[in-house]
Design a protein around this motif. Structure first.
Motif, PDB file in Angstrom:
ATOM      1  N   LYS A  80       0.824  -1.205   0.000  1.00 30.49           N
ATOM      2  CA  LYS A  80       0.000   0.000   0.000  1.00 30.49           C
ATOM      3  C   LYS A  80       0.861   1.259   0.000  1.00 30.49           C
ATOM      4  CE  LYS A  80      -3.533   2.610   2.452  1.00 30.49           C
ATOM      5  NZ  LYS A  80      -2.832   3.844   2.116  1.00 30.49           N
ATOM      6  N   ARG A  81       1.857   1.258   0.902  1.00 34.52           N
ATOM      7  CA  ARG A  81       2.718   2.456   0.994  1.00 34.52           C
ATOM      8  C   ARG A  81       3.419   2.726  -0.327  1.00 34.52           C
ATOM      9  NH1 ARG A  81       6.780   2.629   5.826  1.00 34.52           N
ATOM     10  NH2 ARG A  81       5.613   1.379   7.300  1.00 34.52           N
ATOM     11  N   LEU A  82       3.891   1.674  -0.977  1.00 34.75           N
ATOM     12  CA  LEU A  82       4.571   1.875  -2.255  1.00 34.75           C
ATOM     13  C   LEU A  82       3.593   2.361  -3.314  1.00 34.75           C
ATOM     14  CD1 LEU A  82       7.040  -1.140  -2.247  1.00 34.75           C
ATOM     15  CD2 LEU A  82       7.662   1.273  -2.407  1.00 34.75           C
ATOM     16  N   ASN A  83       2.439   1.743  -3.371  1.00 33.23           N
ATOM     17  CA  ASN A  83       1.483   2.160  -4.410  1.00 33.23           C
ATOM     18  C   ASN A  83       0.988   3.583  -4.198  1.00 33.23           C
ATOM     19  OD1 ASN A  83       1.513   0.096  -6.296  1.00 33.23           O
ATOM     20  ND2 ASN A  83       0.169  -1.187  -5.051  1.00 33.23           N
ATOM     21  N   ASP A  84       1.017   4.042  -2.965  1.00 33.39           N
ATOM     22  CA  ASP A  84       0.627   5.426  -2.694  1.00 33.39           C
ATOM     23  C   ASP A  84       1.588   6.434  -3.339  1.00 33.39           C
ATOM     24  OD1 ASP A  84      -1.608   4.774  -1.335  1.00 33.39           O
ATOM     25  OD2 ASP A  84      -0.774   5.056   0.671  1.00 33.39           O
ATOM     26  N   VAL A  85       2.806   6.020  -3.580  1.00 26.56           N
ATOM     27  CA  VAL A  85       3.783   6.974  -4.128  1.00 26.56           C
ATOM     28  C   VAL A  85       4.171   6.662  -5.579  1.00 26.56           C
ATOM     29  CG1 VAL A  85       4.729   7.454  -1.844  1.00 26.56           C
ATOM     30  CG2 VAL A  85       5.817   5.713  -3.265  1.00 26.56           C
ATOM     31  N   MET A  86       3.502   5.718  -6.195  1.00 25.19           N
ATOM     32  CA  MET A  86       3.848   5.369  -7.577  1.00 25.19           C
ATOM     33  C   MET A  86       3.285   6.408  -8.552  1.00 25.19           C
ATOM     34  SD  MET A  86       5.647   2.608  -7.826  1.00 25.19           S
ATOM     35  CE  MET A  86       6.434   2.474  -6.233  1.00 25.19           C
ATOM     36  N   CYS A  87       3.916   6.466  -9.725  1.00 26.17           N
ATOM     37  CA  CYS A  87       3.370   7.334 -10.760  1.00 26.17           C
ATOM     38  C   CYS A  87       2.393   6.518 -11.592  1.00 26.17           C
ATOM     39  CB  CYS A  87       4.497   7.870 -11.634  1.00 26.17           C
ATOM     40  SG  CYS A  87       5.271   6.583 -12.607  1.00 26.17           S
ATOM     41  N   ASP A  88       1.687   7.184 -12.451  1.00 31.04           N
ATOM     42  CA  ASP A  88       0.776   6.519 -13.380  1.00 31.04           C
ATOM     43  C   ASP A  88       1.520   5.438 -14.146  1.00 31.04           C
ATOM     44  OD1 ASP A  88      -1.709   7.478 -13.190  1.00 31.04           O
ATOM     45  OD2 ASP A  88      -1.752   8.422 -15.181  1.00 31.04           O
ATOM     46  N   GLY A  89       0.976   4.239 -14.199  1.00 32.37           N
ATOM     47  CA  GLY A  89       1.569   3.213 -15.045  1.00 32.37           C
ATOM     48  C   GLY A  89       2.427   2.209 -14.303  1.00 32.37           C
ATOM     49  N   VAL A  90       2.870   2.544 -13.098  1.00 30.84           N
ATOM     50  CA  VAL A  90       3.643   1.574 -12.330  1.00 30.84           C
ATOM     51  C   VAL A  90       2.797   1.132 -11.149  1.00 30.84           C
ATOM     52  CG1 VAL A  90       5.797   1.054 -11.126  1.00 30.84           C
ATOM     53  CG2 VAL A  90       5.755   2.795 -12.912  1.00 30.84           C
ATOM     54  N   LYS A  91       2.682  -0.199 -10.967  1.00 30.23           N
ATOM     55  CA  LYS A  91       1.891  -0.693  -9.855  1.00 30.23           C
ATOM     56  C   LYS A  91       2.638  -1.825  -9.185  1.00 30.23           C
ATOM     57  CE  LYS A  91      -2.710  -1.882  -8.524  1.00 30.23           C
ATOM     58  NZ  LYS A  91      -3.729  -2.866  -8.771  1.00 30.23           N
ATOM     59  N   VAL A  92       2.749  -1.747  -7.872  1.00 32.11           N
ATOM     60  CA  VAL A  92       3.379  -2.835  -7.132  1.00 32.11           C
ATOM     61  C   VAL A  92       2.340  -3.926  -6.933  1.00 32.11           C
ATOM     62  CG1 VAL A  92       4.391  -3.511  -4.929  1.00 32.11           C
ATOM     63  CG2 VAL A  92       5.079  -1.371  -6.029  1.00 32.11           C
ATOM     64  N   LEU A  93       2.686  -5.158  -7.359  1.00 34.73           N
ATOM     65  CA  LEU A  93       1.723  -6.254  -7.332  1.00 34.73           C
ATOM     66  C   LEU A  93       1.975  -7.200  -6.167  1.00 34.73           C
ATOM     67  CD1 LEU A  93       1.974  -7.033 -11.152  1.00 34.73           C
ATOM     68  CD2 LEU A  93       0.180  -5.701 -10.027  1.00 34.73           C
ATOM     69  N   ASP A  94       3.231  -7.336  -5.791  1.00 36.21           N
ATOM     70  CA  ASP A  94       3.520  -8.299  -4.740  1.00 36.21           C
ATOM     71  C   ASP A  94       4.783  -7.916  -3.977  1.00 36.21           C
ATOM     72  OD1 ASP A  94       3.133 -10.456  -3.131  1.00 36.21           O
ATOM     73  OD2 ASP A  94       3.723 -11.967  -4.628  1.00 36.21           O
TER      74      ASP A  94
END
Ligand code: SF4
Lengths: 203, 617
Positions: A80-94
């Motif tokens: 969650k913390r990582l996805n909160d700071v990602m830019c459009d197009g990058v998503k942490v899945l696991d």
């Protein structure tokens, strides 16, 4: 503690090269306040490595990155913390804890799946026992002929274009664009779908 | 957002496509349909340079803080894309919404150096906007500009609808409110905006020239247009809003770090330095503000380095408190600190020892001149004693690399001063070898470099003459030859800047309106990215000067103090009398104390703040 992170890279971010992606993630680790481990010395850097660089313009649903952390952090919380700071197009899945003696994603990687988005294509040029390809080494000027047939584990047509499972690792390495070149067709987009180790398991 | 203005094949063909796709962390996203004013904001150089500019980030945040405004960024396309765009007639577009610049309401430029002028034309040209303001119609965006170069805007005045003189924070809200009111009516807007303090509308002024080419008069065309334009200044620095969402580029930019602006202005009064005059008085942020800001910026960007920005960081009165805090915070967070413009003394050496690898880092002395006499002329308050004691202390602490910066062609400079450069370097080297062998860290390495003096408007040297490129080159060779005669010459390396660039910079720095033709001609002849040594084309510039019948010598000559100067209509708050007095003091070799030692009555006190009112009741 060793951690393996899986993420996707879709859309415009495909124009960001490998080194810049590393720099991007280093900043993300700080922004997300992940307790990542640093090297020693005057300019400490984060312990971080990627399974395989992705060519400029290629998208991916399965990128892998290894880091080390200094204190445990809940999996869901980290994602969650990582996805909160990602830019459009990058998503942490696991976010997966790895055994201490595990090898890096880079050295485990042996093959990968690709989806190539393209128009109708004829796969006949690949229905041969041998497909010799001659490559010239730019530095030495020597050319070498290799049979790439054994590096193509699977290839078939799908509604979007072509799906292939090919060798990608330290012992044998084939590029999806090289396969497309053999087929003599242009394409819109290449998407890496998954990466496997020598046992055929996802990283 | 998954839209790019350029096609995939172009993006994969050009170097660093990330320059053109936007989508960075903290990029401002708005619905263009929901705003009244759309501004394209341009730093006329390549993305990596522009994105390193703190002014750009400040103004981007400031414009976007307005609900009725959407500010998007645009940069100069690099040569590879530039060629493709021309060939395929692709218009220049903004990064945020990937929209042609021409479709926006305004196009703003921030200009930090004169060598960007041809790139302004490149941006206008590729955008499909007429280069000359007089050719624009109500369907064209309003083109405006600001930044350091706006302090003598005359060479580029014909390209701008209006220019903003001073610091952006004070007047832009008024300007944009007015624009909203008169949107679509360029003539009315420009006339009205000329009434706002700090705004210069070139088309409303008329220059007249004497037979010898000098300026005879410079007057407003209408009675309601002010004859003088007053520079705008922030007085209470802490009232300036944070850059709360700095855009974080994907690719490595020149300043890939948080830049902490600790103060504006400078107390020193070096006579060649334009920044030291046009940003007077020195005004500081409180240490409290900076601590909060530093933490917030590091958290929001994830940067691994922070650097202090100011003209002379050692003069910041809260420097100890700030650095103590930063050193502790950054060592916990594994963030590096870089410290430009610190005077070398016990305090700074202690700080550097904590934050850098001494073996790899170098000491920097901006001595500027080789002899004390000439340093007095330019009012550079660093003495040989400072250099010797500072470097000795550093050598004892393990340093062995020294960088020395000099200027050549300064007013009153003689052979002795030029030889003094080598001799000073030699004494530093000898200084190094006075420490016992076992305490030394190998050989001493001295890297000396010279730039060529360029007289700048609003400095005491604004009247001084400049030499020709050939003379500069000869001077540099003289310095080099003399260095080779020194005992420790093997430890001294010497380099100098391209004198042709300096000469051109001199022309633009003190140029007048007639130069717009030269800039257009040079651009048409293929000049672009003149700030880049690889692309600077001295031959094309020479050709362009000839085609326009303009001589660089006219602009680079020494000027009389009774000459009307093209920038005299701008009131920077520092008086012409003060500058003239300083020009005299220079030629007499008389030193003027800095603002903290004793006020020299420069006129900037009229801003009613800053150092002028420090500790004075
Ligand atoms: S008025 Fe005096 S103290 Fe203020 S900036 Fe000028 S010289 Fe310095």
């Amino acid at each position: 503690m060793k951690i393996r992170i899986k993420f996707s890279k879709r859309g415009n971010i495909r124009f960001i090269g490998h080194l810049d992606m590393m720099r991007y993630f280093q900043k993300c680790m700080r922004r997300a306040d992940i307790p990542i481990r640093y090297s020693d010395g005057f300019s400490p850097h984060q312990i971080m490595s990627f399974a395989a660089p992705l060519g400029l313009g290629t998208e991916s649903d399965a990128e892998y990155m290894d880091i080390e952390i200094t204190e445990d952090i809940d999996r869901a919380e980290a994602v969650k913390r990582l996805n909160d700071v990602m830019c459009d197009g990058v998503k942490v899945l696991d976010w997966k804890v790895m055994p201490d003696n595990s090898k890096t994603a880079m050295s485990q990687m042996e093959s990968a799946d690709y989806l190539v988005i393209c128009g109708d294509v004829e796969l006949a040029p690949l229905q041969k026992d041998e497909i010799p390809v001659t490559k010239e080494n730019k530095k030495t000027g020597e050319s070498k002929t290799v049979d790439i047939k054994p590096m193509i584990y699977e290839i078939h047509k799908v509604p979007e274009g072509v799906f292939m499972h090919i060798a990608q690792g330290s012992s044998a390495n084939l590029k999806p664009s090289a396969v497309m070149e053999l087929l003599g067709t242009g394409y819109d987009r290449i998407i890496r779908k998954e990466i496997y180790d020598s046992n055929g398991l996802t990283l | 957002m998954d839209k790019t203005f350029l096609s995939e094949d172009i993006l994969l063909k050009v170097d660093k496509p990330a320059r053109y796709i936007g989508n960075e962390i903290n990029m401002c996203i708005k619905d263009p349909a929901e705003v009244d004013i759309r501004i394209a904001f341009c730093f006329p150089d390549v993305y990596e340079i522009g994105m390193s500019n703190i002014g750009m980030q400040i103004i981007y945040g400031m414009f976007n803080a307005r609900e009725d405004t959407y500010c998007e960024r645009v940069f100069s396309p690099w040569f590879d894309l530039d060629a493709i765009m021309r060939e395929r007639h692709i218009p220049l577009f903004t990064l945020e919404t990937q929209t042609p610049v021409r479709e926006l309401d305004m196009l703003a430029f921030t200009m930090g150096y004169e060598m960007c002028y041809t790139n302004i034309l490149q941006v206008l040209d590729l955008s499909g906007i007429p280069m000359y303001a007089s050719d624009r119609t109500d369907s064209d965006p309003i083109v405006f500009g600001g930044g350091t170069c706006a302090y003598n805007p005359e060479p580029i005045a014909d390209f701008f609808d209006f220019l903003y003189i001073g610091e952006a924070e004070t007047r832009y809200d008024m300007v944009l409110d007015l624009f909203r009111k008169h949107k679509g009516d360029r003539k009315t807007f420009l006339r009205e905006v000329s009434h706002i303090e700090g705004i210069y509308v070139p088309s409303l002024y008329e220059p007249a020239y004497n037979e010898d080419g000098t300026l005879r008069a410079f007057t407003p065309k209408y009675e309601d247009v002010p004859a003088r334009v007053k520079r705008q200044t922030v007085i209470d620095m802490d009232s300036v809003r944070f850059i709360d969402r700095p855009v974080v580029p994907f690719i490595k930019v020149t300043q890939d770090r948080v830049v902490l602006e600790i103060m504006r202005g400078c107390i020193r009064g070096c006579r060649f330095c334009q920044a030291g005059m046009i940003y007077r008085p020195q005004r500081e942020h409180s240490a409290e503000y900076l601590k909060k800001y530093a933490v917030k910026m590091l958290e929001i960007t994830g940067a691994d380095e922070i650097s202090l920005s100011s003209l002379s960081s050692s003069d910041y009165s809260g420097i100890k408190e700030l650095l103590d805090f930063l050193i502790e915070y950054t060592s916990k967070k594994k963030v590096n600190i870089s410290l430009p413009s610190l005077r070398i003394d016990a305090f700074s050496l202690d700080v550097m020892n904590k934050v850098q690898d001494v073996k790899k880092s170098s000491l920097t002395f901006a001595a500027e001149a080789g002899t004390q006499r000439l340093r007095d002329v330019i009012n550079k308050g660093i003495t040989e004693e400072d250099i010797m004691s500072g470097s000795l202390e550093a050598f004892k602490g393990g340093w062995n690399k020294v960088k020395m910066y000099f200027m050549l062609g300064l007013p009153t400079e003689t052979d002795e001063d030029r030889n003094g450069i080598g001799e000073l370097c030699e004494r530093i080297a000898e200084n190094y070898y006075t420490i016992p062998r076992e305490e030394r860290n190998g050989k001493v390495q001295i890297q000396a470099s010279s730039s060529f003096f360029v007289p700048k408007p609003f400095t005491p040297f604004q009247w001084a003459g400049m030499k020709t490129a050939a003379e500069y080159t000869e001077m540099a060779h003289q310095v080099k030859d003399h260095i080779r005669e020194q005992l420790n010459q093997k430890c001294i390396r010497y380099a100098w800047h391209d004198p042709e660039v300096s000469v051109l910079e001199g022309v633009f720095a003190r140029g007048d309106r007639r130069l717009s033709e030269l800039i257009v001609t040079a651009y048409r002849n293929g000049c672009m990215y003149d700030a880049w040594s690889d692309s600077f084309r001295a031959d094309l510039w020479k050709k362009s000067f000839e085609e326009c019948g303009i001589s660089p010598d006219f602009y680079n000559r020494e000027r009389e103090t009774d000459e009307l100067l093209p920038w005299d209509f701008i009131d920077i708050g520092v008086s012409r009398e003060f500058l003239e007095r300083e020009w005299n003091n220079a030629r007499l070799g008389r030193v003027t104390p800095n603002c903290r030692q004793q006020c020299a009555g420069c006129g900037a006190r009229s801003f009613e703040g800053g150092v002028c009112f420090e500790d004075k009741n």
